[in-house]
Design an enzyme around this catalytic site. Structure first.
Site, PDB file in Angstrom:
ATOM      1  N   GLU A   3       0.809  -1.224   0.000  1.00  0.00           N
ATOM      2  CA  GLU A   3       0.000   0.000   0.000  1.00  0.00           C
ATOM      3  C   GLU A   3       0.839   1.271   0.000  1.00  0.00           C
ATOM      4  OE1 GLU A   3      -3.750  -0.374   2.626  1.00  0.00           O
ATOM      5  OE2 GLU A   3      -2.493  -2.073   3.149  1.00  0.00           O
ATOM      6  N   ASP A  38      -2.366  -4.647   3.637  1.00  0.00           N
ATOM      7  CA  ASP A  38      -2.540  -4.923   5.067  1.00  0.00           C
ATOM      8  C   ASP A  38      -3.457  -6.113   5.311  1.00  0.00           C
ATOM      9  OD1 ASP A  38      -0.851  -2.900   5.753  1.00  0.00           O
ATOM     10  OD2 ASP A  38      -2.413  -1.451   6.240  1.00  0.00           O
ATOM     11  N   ASP A  72      -6.040  -6.594   7.291  1.00  0.00           N
ATOM     12  CA  ASP A  72      -7.377  -6.400   7.830  1.00  0.00           C
ATOM     13  C   ASP A  72      -8.377  -6.306   6.677  1.00  0.00           C
ATOM     14  OD1 ASP A  72      -6.732  -3.962   6.748  1.00  0.00           O
ATOM     15  OD2 ASP A  72      -6.703  -2.874   8.648  1.00  0.00           O
ATOM     16  N   GLU A 132      -9.818  -3.751   5.271  1.00  0.00           N
ATOM     17  CA  GLU A 132      -9.498  -2.717   4.303  1.00  0.00           C
ATOM     18  C   GLU A 132      -8.378  -3.177   3.371  1.00  0.00           C
ATOM     19  OE1 GLU A 132     -11.252   0.647   3.057  1.00  0.00           O
ATOM     20  OE2 GLU A 132     -11.678  -0.268   4.999  1.00  0.00           O
ATOM     21  N   TYR A 180       1.759  -5.183  13.363  1.00  0.00           N
ATOM     22  CA  TYR A 180       0.655  -4.416  12.773  1.00  0.00           C
ATOM     23  C   TYR A 180      -0.121  -3.673  13.858  1.00  0.00           C
ATOM     24  CZ  TYR A 180      -3.136  -3.322   9.565  1.00  0.00           C
ATOM     25  OH  TYR A 180      -4.048  -2.663   8.785  1.00  0.00           O
ATOM     26  N   ARG A 195      -3.160  -2.032  13.835  1.00  0.00           N
ATOM     27  CA  ARG A 195      -4.627  -1.953  13.899  1.00  0.00           C
ATOM     28  C   ARG A 195      -5.149  -3.317  14.320  1.00  0.00           C
ATOM     29  NH1 ARG A 195      -3.350   0.893   9.146  1.00  0.00           N
ATOM     30  NH2 ARG A 195      -3.625   3.143   9.420  1.00  0.00           N
ATOM     31  N   HIS A 234      -4.680 -11.067  13.873  1.00  0.00           N
ATOM     32  CA  HIS A 234      -3.267 -10.740  14.089  1.00  0.00           C
ATOM     33  C   HIS A 234      -3.029 -10.452  15.566  1.00  0.00           C
ATOM     34  CE1 HIS A 234      -5.614  -7.809  11.702  1.00  0.00           C
ATOM     35  NE2 HIS A 234      -5.418  -7.006  12.726  1.00  0.00           N
TER      36      HIS A 234
END
Length: 753
Positions: A8, A81, A83, A85, A302, A304, A348
């Site tokens: 990203e 990532d 997640d 998103e 990570y 989030r 995670h």
């Protein structure tokens, strides 16, 4: 075999490049490449809520470049990532780049380290459609709510406003707290403290509790109540009725989740949530630790997450570090395992250092001040979470004076355990902490030195801070780790909430829009409804619910609210109270008010159109603050502050004592590349005529400088670093006797420089 890896962010791409061989090309999508159109709803509600995605404006050239490189590659690794998103970005990339199924390799990693990246390449998977559908469901819900409700705000309140499925709830939370504060009625109460002295001339303070006969607590509600206690006890000796000694064990806090990291960074570092997440992203994506420290490395996992899970390898490494640094007694007999709460996304780990042996002090010189502060917080919290409990020696005592009972208590630290590294910030101060009572025994008689009655009033609930709002959102199940910061940013940027110091306070606009939402769209601002919707999205992610099923259930109720709101839209109007300034109009003498324009807020005369005077709001103050931006270092000649100035060649720092001291220092920009001589950061500097060159941040101790831009890439022939040849699209090796060079495209940012 050629491979393309797409991540990203460019920063993450730069880090990963250093871990993979020449057969891998790493590129960045710079976030999403497709989204719903801005000019229309973009959702076919009648056709199972089919979304219409388009390429994001400004991403056309990037998509073409990615598509070109993907066509040349044998495999395309989508490394966004891990997640919802991130999964959706991979799915959109596959569609936008028209990738054939057999080329796609979806990879994820919890930390950006060489071993994690290599392992992810070895174990690719398919794109998880349940995760993608959960993200799509959230995006479609948010679009429907925003697109359908905003027109009501434009008509009934003010044009240009917007509503949101979660932002409206967050605003209501802050408005509700403000209403609690307004409705609060302070109540008077009193305390009586006595200062006593032992026969060894040691003093201690005891607090009035109640009746000595019954042992029940008595509230002192007025001055007369306190005066009565003083009248009964004044000048008299106190007797020790009971002394209890004990031991209390205090366990460490678990490692950070996104929510607890934001809360603790606010309390300990005074960071706003947006600042916390920005710095955490930098630590995750990679920091240059120099040639001696291993180059680019991701320092944390990570960021989030709402999971408390820790990898077995990380836990074992932490225990080994604790034992070798602090001693075996600081390691609990059994490794600590923390239970993740229900409904948490456990894909995670908790937030932890990628390598516990990289302690904060050892990497400090490679980090910015903010990076160091947050990394130290994360590192300390994780290490402490795996340590032995603290042992506290507690003491509590009761004292009598006639029929009145007084008490005192406290504790001291007998064995520090995890507190040798870290202690969580309490929401309320611990008044007993560290209070050490002098040696006293039952039936001892203590003389009275002073008796102090004091008046108090109960206080209203405190306004939310970013930390306490995030905590509330998490407790109520509103939002997810990836949404806490955007929620707060949006409600402030749109003028519904403003900051007063650390506190969040609703604006008149925020209160008016909340009133409209409560009256016309009660479900949207209902805490439980919003939390239940989050559970439904979790159900889609788990494969227990379908995308269309969740959207249809929502639309059934929401469409009825829309119809009802439409019927009364013409009958109601919500007026936003005028916000006054402290500026007096020099034309007519009126107190100027705050108005909103296309370029933001400004001060205007309330007598418009008779008086059309306007002024920039706080422009002078902001200009003065900008003038006095103080550098994070002192003048090396005289020790005074250095302040930011601007000149013909751009920005620089100058001594505040100018012209007595004429020391200046150029404001430089870190290149994110290690100096080939000493390993410190290389910075961009400007010479005469705005020419750009590169120099070591350790100057003058290190004299490295170059007109060519150094990189983190290594020469395949001799292993030395490669440079971007100034003004050319060539990557060259400057080592003696090596003639390696290859073509390279110069980025738009480099061309601008």
């Amino acid at each position: 075999m050629t491979n393309l890896v797409i991540v990203e962010s460019p920063a993450k791409a730069n880090t990963i490049k250093t871990y993979l061989g020449s057969s891998y090309k790493v590129m960045a999508s710079k976030g999403h490449v497709r989204d719903l159109p801005k000019s229309s709803l973009g959702i076919d509600i009648e056709n199972d809520f089919e979304p219409h995605y388009i390429n994001i404006r400004g991403k056309g050239d990037l998509i073409k470049e990615l598509r070109r490189e993907a066509a040349k590659a044998d495999r395309v690794y989508l490394a966004t990532d891990l997640d919802r998103e991130g999964e959706a970005i991979s799915w959109h990339l596959a569609a936008a780049l028209k990738l054939p199924e057999d080329k796609i390799r979806r990879i994820t990693f919890n930390e950006i380290t060489k071993s994690a990246i290599k392992q992810s390449i070895k174990s690719p998977r398919n794109i998880n459609t349940d995760l993608v559908n959960a993200q799509q469901a959230r995006r479609i819900l948010d679009r429907i709510v925003g697109y359908k409700i905003s027109p009501f705000l434009w008509k009934n309140v003010r044009s240009g406003l917007s509503a949101g499925r979660v932002q409206s709830v967050a605003t209501k939370i802050i408005v509700d707290r403000e209403n609690e504060i307004r409705a609060f009625v302070a109540k008077e109460y009193w305390t009586v403290d006595a200062t006593l002295e032992t026969d060894k001339k040691k003093e201690l303070t005891v607090h009035y509790y109640g009746s000595a006969a019954t042992g029940e607590k008595t509230e002192l509600l007025c001055e007369a109540d306190a005066a009565a206690v003083v009248s009964r006890c004044e000048g008299k000796d106190f007797s020790v009725r009971d002394v209890k000694h004990g031991t209390r064990y205090k366990a460490p806090a678990p490692p950070f989740t996104t929510s607890t990291m934001q809360q603790e960074a606010s309390k300990k570092l005074n960071f706003q949530s947006q600042r916390t997440m920005k710095v955490a992203q930098e630590l995750y994506e990679g920091v240059n630790l120099g040639t001696s420290g291993g180059g680019m490395q991701g320092l944390i996992t990570y960021m989030r997450t709402d999971s408390l899970r820790i990898a077995d390898e990380a836990r074992a490494a932490a225990r080994e570090y604790i034992a070798s640094t602090y001693g075996e007694k600081y390691c609990p007999a059994n490794p600590r395992v923390y239970k993740t709460k229900q409904n948490a996304e456990d894909a995670h780990e908790a937030i932890r250092p990628s390598n516990v042996n990289l302690d904060p002090i050892s990497v400090k010189k490679h980090l910015t001040p903010d990076q160091f502060k947050l990394y130290r917080l994360i590192w300390n919290r994780f290490v402490a979470s795996q340590m032995e409990s603290a042992e506290l020696a507690t003491v509590s005592a009761e004292f009598t004076c006639g029929d009145d009972l007084f008490k005192a208590s406290g504790y001291t630290v007998k064995f520090s355990g995890f507190m040798a590294v870290y202690e969580e910030t309490a929401d309320t101060p611990d008044s007993e902490k560290g209070v050490k009572l002098p040696p006293i025994e039952k039936d001892d008689v203590l003389s009275q030195k002073a008796l102090l009655p004091e008046q108090h009033f109960t206080e209203p609930p405190a306004r939310y801070t970013e930390a306490s709002l995030v905590k509330f959102l998490e407790e109520k199940g509103i939002g997810r780790p990836s949404t806490y910061t955007p929620i707060i940013t949006i409600i402030i940027s749109r003028g519904y909430v403003k900051r007063e110091g650390k506190a969040l306070r609703p604006t008149p606009l925020g209160e008016v829009t909340t009133k409209l939402m409560e009256e016309s769209f009660p479900d949207i601002v209902n805490y439980k409804f919003t939390a239940d919707m989050e559970k439904s999205l979790d159900g889609v992610e788990a494969g227990d619910e379908t995308l269309t099923g969740v959207l249809q259930d929502f639309w059934r109720g929401f469409s009825k609210e829309l119809d009802a709101a439409q019927e009364k839209a013409d009958l109601e109007s919500y007026e936003v109270p005028v916000e006054e300034t402290d500026i007096i109009c020099e034309n007519c003498g009126a107190t100027m008010i705050v108005k909103n324009g296309r370029f933001g807020k400004f001060a205007a005369c309330p007598n418009y159109p008779e008086c059309k005077n306007t002024k920039p709001l706080n422009a002078t103050k902001e200009k003065e603050e900008k003038k006095l931006e103080i550098a994070p270092f002192k003048c090396e000649l005289c020790g005074s502050d250095m302040v930011y100035r601007t000149g013909r060649f751009g920005g620089f720092y100058a001594c505040v004592r100018y012209p007595e001291c004429k020391n200046t220092k150029q404001k430089v920009k870190s290149l994110g590349v290690a100096c080939p001589k000493c390993g410190k950061d290389v910075v961009t500097k400007h010479g005469r005529n705005k020419s750009v060159f590169y120099s070591c941040s350790g100057y003058p101790e290190c004299d490295f400088s170059s007109w060519d831009m150094p990189t983190n890439e290594k020469c395949p022939d001799c292993g030395e670093i490669l440079y971007v040849k100034k003004g050319k699209n060539q990557l060259v090796c400057k080592a003696e006797g090596c003639s390696f060079k290859k073509e390279r495209e110069i980025t738009a940012e480099e061309s601008a420089e």
